[in-house]
Motif scaffolding. Structure first.
Motif, PDB file in Angstrom:
ATOM      1  N   ALA A 160       0.843  -1.105  -0.045  1.00 49.71           N
ATOM      2  CA  ALA A 160      -0.083   0.119   0.076  1.00 49.71           C
ATOM      3  C   ALA A 160       0.904   1.285  -0.071  1.00 49.71           C
ATOM      4  O   ALA A 160       0.563   2.440  -0.739  1.00 49.71           O
ATOM      5  N   GLY A 161       1.978   1.235   0.805  1.00 49.72           N
ATOM      6  CA  GLY A 161       2.815   2.386   0.779  1.00 49.72           C
ATOM      7  C   GLY A 161       3.602   2.652  -0.368  1.00 49.72           C
ATOM      8  O   GLY A 161       3.739   3.786  -0.846  1.00 49.72           O
ATOM      9  N   LEU A 162       3.881   1.639  -1.102  1.00 51.23           N
ATOM     10  CA  LEU A 162       4.621   1.700  -2.391  1.00 51.23           C
ATOM     11  C   LEU A 162       3.856   2.217  -3.574  1.00 51.23           C
ATOM     12  O   LEU A 162       4.122   3.086  -4.207  1.00 51.23           O
ATOM     13  N   GLY A 163       2.278   1.747  -3.533  1.00 49.93           N
ATOM     14  CA  GLY A 163       1.525   2.387  -4.347  1.00 49.93           C
ATOM     15  C   GLY A 163       1.272   3.887  -4.088  1.00 49.93           C
ATOM     16  O   GLY A 163       1.313   4.578  -5.156  1.00 49.93           O
ATOM     17  N   TYR A 164       1.235   4.275  -2.814  1.00 43.96           N
ATOM     18  CA  TYR A 164       1.061   5.740  -2.559  1.00 43.96           C
ATOM     19  C   TYR A 164       2.481   6.461  -2.951  1.00 43.96           C
ATOM     20  O   TYR A 164       2.203   7.504  -3.640  1.00 43.96           O
ATOM     21  N   ALA A 165       3.491   5.815  -2.625  1.00 44.37           N
ATOM     22  CA  ALA A 165       4.837   6.562  -2.717  1.00 44.37           C
ATOM     23  C   ALA A 165       5.029   6.937  -4.258  1.00 44.37           C
ATOM     24  O   ALA A 165       5.636   7.975  -4.551  1.00 44.37           O
ATOM     25  N   LEU A 166       4.909   5.834  -5.148  1.00 44.63           N
ATOM     26  CA  LEU A 166       5.353   5.833  -6.478  1.00 44.63           C
ATOM     27  C   LEU A 166       4.138   6.395  -7.289  1.00 44.63           C
ATOM     28  O   LEU A 166       4.607   6.933  -8.342  1.00 44.63           O
ATOM     29  N   VAL A 167       3.037   6.076  -7.086  1.00 45.15           N
ATOM     30  CA  VAL A 167       1.952   6.613  -7.801  1.00 45.15           C
ATOM     31  C   VAL A 167       1.623   8.071  -7.497  1.00 45.15           C
ATOM     32  O   VAL A 167       1.632   8.932  -8.258  1.00 45.15           O
TER      33      VAL A 167
END
Length: 238
Positions: A160-167
Motif C-alpha cells: 500500500a505504501g509503495l502504491g502511494y509513494a510511487l503513484v
C-alpha cells in the motif's frame, strides 16, 4: 518516549538486511548528484530534478516507507508485538517512541544526504541545499507517521505504501498540478522554499497551508495508530 522500546526498535530496524537497504537510498542520491554535477554544463538547473523530483519526490517516500513500516509492521507480522503489548506501557507511548525512532532515522538518512547532495550540485548558493534538506526533514516526519499507521492497520503496508509513494507522490505529485495540494512532497517543498532564496525552490502550496497540513496529517496518523494498537490488544485478550 520509552528508552527500552526505542532501543529494541532500533535493533530491529537496523539489525537486519533492512539496514543495508536504508543505506542504499542516500547513496543513490549522492552518486547521482556527483554524476549530474560532473556532466552538466548548467548546474543551476540540477536541484529541481535531482533534489526535488528524485530526492524529495521519489527516494524520500521510499526510505520513509521502509523505516515507518519497519519500526512496527514486522513485529505485528511475526507476533512478537504481543510481548511488548503485555508490558504495562500506554499504547500512545509505544507509538510515539517508535515514531521518534522512525523520524530520527529518516532525518539522518534523508535530510543529511539531501543537504550534502545540494552542496555537491550548487554549493551554498541561494540556500538551495538547506532548503531541500528542510523539505526532506519535514516531509520525512509526516511520511514516517503515515507509514507507521499503515504498518499498524494492514499486513500489506509495504504494498500500500509503495502504491502511494510511487503513484501519488512520485507521479501525480510531480506532474499533475491540481493534485499537488494534497501531496506531502509539495508541503515539504513549500517549507523548504521559505528557507531558500526567493524563486530557488518551486512549490504549489502556500507556507501556511503546508505547515497546517503537515501537522494535521502527522498528528492524526499518530493518534489513529495508537488507537489501532490498543484495538490489537483488545482483540488478543478476547
Amino acid at each position: 518516549m520509552n528508552p527500552t522500546v526505542a532501543r529494541l526498535t532500533v535493533r530491529g530496524l537496523l539489525g537486519r538486511r533492512r539496514g543495508i537497504l536504508l543505506l542504499v537510498v542516500p547513496a543513490v542520491l549522492l552518486v547521482i548528484s556527483v554524476i549530474a554535477r560532473a556532466v552538466s554544463g548548467t548546474p543551476d538547473l540540477l536541484p529541481a530534478p535531482v533534489l526535488g523530483h528524485l530526492g524529495v519526490g521519489t527516494l524520500l517516500p521510499i526510505l520513509a516507507l521502509v523505516v515507518g513500516t519497519g519500526v512496527i509492521a514486522t513485529e505485528i507480522e511475526d507476533g512478537s508485538i504481543v510481548y511488548l503489548l503485555a508490558k504495562p506501557l500506554p499504547r500512545p507511548q509505544i507509538i510515539t517512541t517508535k515514531l521518534a525512532v522512525a523520524v530520527v532515522t529518516t532525518s539522518l538518512l534523508a535530510a543529511v544526504p539531501t543537504y550534502l547532495a545540494g552542496l555537491v550540485l550548487v554549493g551554498t548558493r541561494d540556500g538551495v541545499a538547506a532548503g531541500y534538506a528542510v523539505a526532506a526533514l519535514v516531509s520525512g516526519a509526516t511520511y514516517s507517521a503515515l507509514f507507521l499507521l499503515l504498518g499498524v492497520v494492514t499486513r500489506h503496508a509495504v504494498v500500500a505504501g509503495l502504491g502511494y509513494a510511487l503513484v501519488w507522490e512520485s507521479l501525480v505529485g510531480n506532474f499533475v498540478p491540481g493534485a499537488r495540494t494534497l501531496s506531502i512532497q509539495q508541503w515539504g517543498l513549500s517549507v523548504g522554499r521559505s528557507v531558500a532564496a526567493e524563486g530557488a525552490i518551486a512549490a504549489d502550496v502556500s507556507l501556511t497551508v503546508a505547515v497546517s497540513l503537515l501537522v494535521v496529517v502527522a498528528v492524526a496518523a499518530t493518534a489513529l495508530a495508537a488507537v489501532r494498537l490498543g484495538g490489537l490488544t483488545l482483540a488478543g485478550e478476547e
